[in-house]
Design an enzyme around this catalytic site. Structure first.
Site: not given
Ligand code: SAH
Length: 398
Positions: A214, A230, A252, A302, A342
């Site tokens: 970030r 996201f 989102d 993300d 991830c």
């Protein structure tokens, strides 16, 4: 010795333990002598009776034993728990990156020698997640040690992860000690402030693993028209905004996350005129933007973990390729794509290949400016490469 349980491995299955990898899969186990309860400490031997390690037994998980010590004279007792927590705290004190924040991961499971144990700090509260038989077995002692070594207003438990279900444990969400956290905890992360819902938020409430990414994003944001896909509770969008972006679209599917994102933008003093919050599926919205020729200068992808098991690799790969391909199509010349995975099953090489194929199919040329990963409060023990799960790339298109 009381309750001595001996686990003997099949012949030739000791290699990973000799390299100090902490997992023993059920297929490597030849015999179990004794009747261990889940979480109980067992002694592990080679097929020719050499002692290898000791760890916590699980009858339900495919990972039958998670090793807690490779040293014959190190017993699994209160002192071991005490020492592991002290080491984890000392490591975080040494991370310069954490000086400006009051929210970070204090204990990261296997990487801190406590398999299945996560402890996150949010200001003056700790939030724990216990997701293995051993973690469950030592839970009270872990809480006692946290109380002793990290005085704080309260310790809360968010044991409702998928991995916990694989071990056969029901969800548990409760106050473990001290006072209950407020509905929203306000945390400080360098230049940013965020409200975190530790009751219903994802993981223990916030994506602490993206902290330094970030901060990095701010540098790319000036005067940029940004798509934060996201978005969850706004993290990267707020970083873009404080980096002087010209416009930010947050998308989102979770309306609760978007509502909290809105509060977070306000908390950070963002003028809301150029900020959008869209409750929609990213896959659909990217197609809508492609069809309407809406373009962006900076796109963040993300997504959640698309691959949670080896069997999901093909489908997950298609998912990553799809969103990256669409994102490349939406970028103006010179635009930047900050893209993450991830999923631990998607290794860095594969991720780069997926993104490279996406660029090619989108008809774009791109290069990687920076490779990104999880922050240093999510360390990766050298003998436990599975601890490295978050991969990211900053790509620039021509
Ligand atoms: N970037 C965020 C974390 C993102 S987590 C941060 O730094 O804080 C992934 C988010 O994707 C979750 O908020 C989830 O609600 C959302 N999500 C999952 N599938 C989605 C989809 N198909 N379309 C849009 N959002 C989705």
């Amino acid at each position: 010795m009381d309750n001595f349980v001996k686990v003997t491995l099949n012949s030739g299955r000791e290699g990973s333990l000799l390299r100090r990898h902490p997992w023993i899969f059920s297929g490597a186990v030849k015999s179990v002598e004794g009747n261990p309860v889940d979480g109980q400490t067992v002694e592990v031997f080679t097929s020719d009776r050499k002692w290898l390690a000791r760890g916590s037994y699980s009858s339900k998980s495919q990972i039958r034993v998670r090793i807690l010590s490779f040293k014959l004279d190190e017993h699994v007792d209160q002192d071991l728990i005490k020492n592991r927590i002290a080491q984890a705290i000392a490591l975080r004190k040494d991370i310069a990156d954490l000086a400006g924040t009051n929210a970070y991961r204090l204990v990261f499971a296997e990487s801190d020698g406590l398999p299945g144990v996560i402890v996150d700090r949010y200001d003056d509260f700790l939030v724990c997640q216990f997701s293995s038989a051993g973690a469950e077995y030592w839970r009270d002692e872990i809480v006692r040690q946290l109380q002793a070594q990290w005085p704080c207003s309260g310790i809360f438990e968010r044991s409702d992860s998928d991995s916990r279900q694989k071990e056969g444990y029901p969800d548990r969400v409760t106050v473990l000690s001290g006072s209950a956290p407020p509905p929203l905890i306000s945390i400080k992360e360098g230049a940013f402030s965020f409200l975190v819902d530790v009751y219903k938020g994802h993981k223990t409430g916030f994506y602490l693993d993206q902290r330094h990414n970030r901060a990095l994003l701010m540098k790319y944001a000036e005067n940029k028209d940004v798509l934060n896909a996201f978005s969850y509770t706004g993290g990267f969008g707020i970083a873009a905004c404080l980096g002087k972006s010209s416009h930010v679209v947050n998308v989102d599917t979770s309306q609760d996350s978007l509502d909290l994102a809105m509060q977070n933008f306000r908390l950070n003093g963002a003028g809301m005129d150029n900020i959008e919050f869209i409750g929609e599926d990213v896959f659909n919205l990217l197609r809508t933007y492609r069809d309407s020729r809406r373009q962006f200068d900076l796109i963040i992808l993300d997504p959640p973990k698309f691959v949670a098991a080896a069997s999901q690799l093909a489908g997950g790969t298609r998912g990553y390729k799809d969103i990256n391909l669409l994102a490349f199509k939406l970028l103006r010349p010179g635009g930047i794509l900050v893209t993450f995975s991830c999923s631990g099953y998607v290794k860095p090489d594969l991720f780069q290949k997926i993104v490279a194929d996406a660029a090619t199919d989108a008809g774009r040329e791109a290069c990687v400016l920076e490779y990104l990963s999880q922050g240093p409060d999510h360390p990766v023990a050298l003998n436990f490469p599975e601890g490295f799960y978050l991969k990211g790339m900053v790509c620039r298109v021509n």
